[in-house]
Write a protein that holds these residues in place. Sequence first.
Motif: not given
Length: 264
Positions: A204-214, A195-202
């Motif tokens: 490149n930083w942690v923590p990496w936050i998505t809101i509603n998948g974005m 799931a992490t490798e499928a992120l788009n955009p890739t």
Amino acid sequence: MLRMCVGYLLLFLYMADAQRQGCNVAPTFWCDDVTIATQCGVLPACADRLFPQFAAQASTVEVGVFFESLCPDSIKFITTQLFPTWLKLKATGIMNITIFPYGKAKMQQDGSTWNFTCQHGPRECRGNLIENCLMNATHNITERYLPVVQCMESAKDPIQAAEPCIVSAGLNWTSIDICASGADGATLMHRVGVATEALNPTLNWVPWITINGMHTDHIQSMAVDDLHTLVCDTYKGTKPAECVHTKLGIAYRHKRIKPSKKIY
Ligand SMILES: *[C@@H]1O[C@H](CO)[C@@H](O)[C@H](O)[C@H]1NC(C)=O
Ligand SMILES: *[C@@H]1O[C@H](CO)[C@@H](O)[C@H](O)[C@H]1NC(C)=O
Ligand SMILES: *[C@@H]1O[C@H](CO)[C@@H](O)[C@H](O)[C@H]1NC(C)=O
Ligand SMILES: *[C@@H]1O[C@H](CO)[C@@H](O)[C@H](O)[C@H]1NC(C)=O
Ligand SMILES: *[C@@H]1O[C@H](CO)[C@@H](O)[C@H](O)[C@H]1NC(C)=O
């Protein structure tokens, strides 16, 4: 649909009148009422808030957190933003959190299982595996695993804290330890890695936050700065009382809405 059209027609008529005046208040107040929103050229951006009856059906704000158990920025985000925000908003049901303990790890297939290499070394892999097993042991229920993750991540040594944190939550340490030390943990973390490798955009930083998948730089910087306000702003329904909280008593203190000369 008809109600919506009528609503927007009324907005348009109202706007035609109001647009002759200027925008004389600070951005914080631009969504306060239709006149101000119109004068300031931000009516479309404020429409959901001003006309909740016409707003898209309010859906839960999905917060995704891709992180590493020993990464200082991840630890800071979990302990100062994620957990406090969850505590404030959990009763409202406006937010749904999913965490992905993996981050910048790498995986390599080893027969039917997987080997991992983690950014902060083998102990971090151990922490990530424990957290993956903890999530599965609690059926991915945020309410059950997040307090334990908080307990670990707020400790001086998250790995050493795992056992006492898990035990004091009433969970079975032995079974989580067995999972984290074997193929089950690897299976779970492999899924999170995919799931992490499928992120788009890739990532490149942690923590990496998505809101509603974005994910955007703007979402990221707002999330690490003030997740509570970001979730409240994102929620399209009538704001719960827990959202009327910021310094100005309005969940709109960020300059999210830019003035626009656009005629719509
Ligand atoms: C929360 O997210 C999980 C995992 O994505 C999903 O299965 C669940 O249905 C969501 N719950 C709500 C209330 O949206
Ligand atoms: C996976 O790790 C085990 C134990 O450290 C090691 O023996 C094995 O060679 C590794 N496999 C791969 C494909 O790197
Ligand atoms: C937890 O979520 C992961 C990812 O969606 C899934 O593979 C796993 O089966 C879930 N565990 C349980 C116990 O539901
Ligand atoms: C805890 O898990 C271990 C390993 O799965 C099991 O043998 C033990 O009975 C469990 N303990 C309790 C109290 O459920
Ligand atoms: C996840 O939890 C479920 C439900 O307890 C269990 O059946 C399953 O074996 C676990 N998955 C792994 C990979 O440990």
